[in-house]
Design an enzyme around this catalytic site. Structure first.
Site, short mmCIF file in Angstrom:
data_model
loop_
_atom_site.label_atom_id
_atom_site.label_comp_id
_atom_site.label_asym_id
_atom_site.label_seq_id
_atom_site.Cartn_x
_atom_site.Cartn_y
_atom_site.Cartn_z
N ARG A 1 -14.84 11.30 6.07
CA ARG A 1 -14.90 12.24 4.95
C ARG A 1 -16.05 12.90 4.83
NH1 ARG A 1 -12.87 7.09 0.77
NH2 ARG A 1 -10.83 6.97 2.05
N GLU B 1 -5.71 -8.40 -3.14
CA GLU B 1 -5.29 -6.98 -3.21
C GLU B 1 -3.74 -6.95 -2.49
OE1 GLU B 1 -6.22 -2.34 -2.09
OE2 GLU B 1 -7.75 -3.88 -1.70
N LYS C 1 -6.19 -7.01 -7.46
CA LYS C 1 -6.56 -5.37 -7.27
C LYS C 1 -4.87 -4.93 -6.79
CE LYS C 1 -8.84 -1.79 -5.00
NZ LYS C 1 -9.89 -1.59 -3.89
N SER D 1 -6.67 3.10 -7.24
CA SER D 1 -6.21 4.40 -7.63
C SER D 1 -4.90 4.87 -6.83
CB SER D 1 -7.32 5.49 -7.37
OG SER D 1 -7.86 5.50 -6.12
N GLY D 2 -4.86 4.41 -5.38
CA GLY D 2 -3.56 4.50 -4.68
C GLY D 2 -3.16 5.92 -4.67
N GLY D 3 -3.76 6.72 -4.40
CA GLY D 3 -3.63 8.27 -4.09
C GLY D 3 -3.47 9.11 -5.34
N ARG E 1 -11.50 6.73 -3.67
CA ARG E 1 -11.84 8.15 -3.94
C ARG E 1 -11.65 8.60 -5.30
NH1 ARG E 1 -8.21 11.09 0.95
NH2 ARG E 1 -9.17 10.21 2.70
#
Length: 390
Positions: free
Chosen positions: A67, A212, A255, A296-298, A328
């Site tokens: 990143r 999660e 989560k 947020s999963g994309g 992200r």
């Protein structure tokens, strides 16, 4: 007469034995609780308090490096340290964030002035957390399903992390859907067992476990209802095993994924996402769990906020906090704004706090807009397997 008295005595004796058995059983249940049980409950309640969420900053060194390199910053320990310092010292972040998940390197790092990161977070009222799994491992077969590694030596690592200041932990299990034969029973049970055992070990050693079970967003034209079906099934297995392992539900955080259709299907509206997701949670998550911190999963930064807002509008009397644990969706624009430039430090922190504030408002159903980062596409990443450094 004598027979009647014998029957009456036998009945009293039976009821007495029954009450004794209940008391013994209750004592056994209590004995399964960690010696840290009350502290764990308070910590979980604090992190899941209304209007606050979690900053997921637990990317490994390799992932963080990718990143950083995407904005022209070299992957060095110093640059990784500077990036995390920018996040943790953003003025006012503690108004909207109650916990920060860290990678092992980060947990032990110090800021430029020599202060421990854990102390900087605590000064803002943000509890330090730690990623404790060591990565995903491909299960036998040709479906690409995974299990999560890291149980070996976990108890000792939890003790060390707690000593360093961590108060909660995170373990990610990934369930693949959208392909014929997925998820397999083997994948569901293997991942449910791993999450339950991890949670048990964490609580025994004074860390609140984030559980999660991610029914991961991936390619395919599967419907939102299919995601809901598999999510509910996975959660039922996870909570059955959490109960069997004696995990204190008031001392965990969940989560999960929001229920979304596959990437090749039309994007669902926030209203539909909220209706299906809250229905799934109400059918499968015990009220004893204090907080549901959605990943947020994309989703894009704006999509993450709007869906969270819709969730709280759809279920204003939810028995748990419906809030966020975003990576992200909080970091992407922050990183692009900074891009390693000292002159952009303050501007990047301002973006982070604005994003945290928007999601804080969404977690109370009070976000009105406009969004600080409107629009934007999906923020997807490749499935990572292997060790902790991957």
């Amino acid at each position: 007469m004598q027979v009647a008295m014998q029957r009456k005595t036998a009945g009293l004796t039976g009821r007495s034995q029954s009450r004794t058995q209940v008391r013994v059983y209750a004592k056994a249940l209590n004995s399964m609780e960690s010696p840290f049980a009350e502290e764990l409950k308070k910590t979980a309640a604090y992190i899941s308090q209304k209007g606050k969420g979690i900053l997921a900053s637990d990317e490994s060194n390799a992932t963080t490096g990718k990143r950083l390199e995407s904005v022209g910053v070299e992957n060095t320990e110093t640059n990784r340290r500077d990036w995390r310092q920018l996040l943790y010292t953003a003025p006012g972040l503690g108004q909207y964030i109650s916990g920060a998940i860290m990678f092992e390197e980060t947990l032990y790092q110090k800021a430029r002035d020599g202060q421990q990161f854990v102390d900087l977070l605590l000064a803002q009222g943000i509890y330090p957390g730690i990623k404790v799994d060591t990565g995903l491992q491909i299960l036998p077969g040709d479906k690409g399903e995974t299990t999560t590694q890291g149980l070996d030596g976990l108890a000792d690592r939890c003790k060390a992390y707690r000593k360093q200041g961590a108060r909660f932990a995170k373990w990610r299990a990934v369930i693949k859907i959208g392909e014929a034969g997925c998820p397999s029973t083997t994948a569901v049970l293997e991942n449910a067992h791993g999450l339950a055992r991890y949670a048990q070990i964490c609580q025994e050693n004074g860390l609140v476990p984030i559980v999660e079970p991610e029914v991961t967003l991936g390619p395919g034209d599967y419907s939102i209802e299919e995601t809901a079906f598999w999510s509910e099934r996975v959660y039922s297995h996870v909570f059955r095993l959490l109960n069997e392992y004696g995990v204190v539900l008031e001392g965990i955080l969940l989560k999960p994924n929001m229920c979304l259709p596959g990437l090749d299907a039309p994007v669902a509206s926030p209203k539909l996402v909220a209706e299906v997701t809250t229905r799934t949670m109400l059918r499968s998550i015990p009220p004893a769990v204090p907080g549901i911190h959605f990943l947020s999963g994309g989703m894009s930064e704006e999509e993450s906020t709007l869906n969270l807002q819709a969730l709280n509008e759809a279920c204003p009397q939810a028995p748990w906090a419906l809030t966020f644990s975003y990576g992200r969706a909080l970091q992407s624009s922050t990183l692009k704004t900074w891009a390693g430039k000292e002159s952009q430090w303050n501007a990047a922190q301002e973006i982070l706090v604005k994003l945290a504030k928007a999601n804080s408002e969404a977690s109370t159903g009070s976000f009105k807009g406009p969004h600080p980062v409107p629009g934007g596409g999906r923020i997807l990443q490749a499935l990572r397997t292997g060790g902790a450094g991957k």
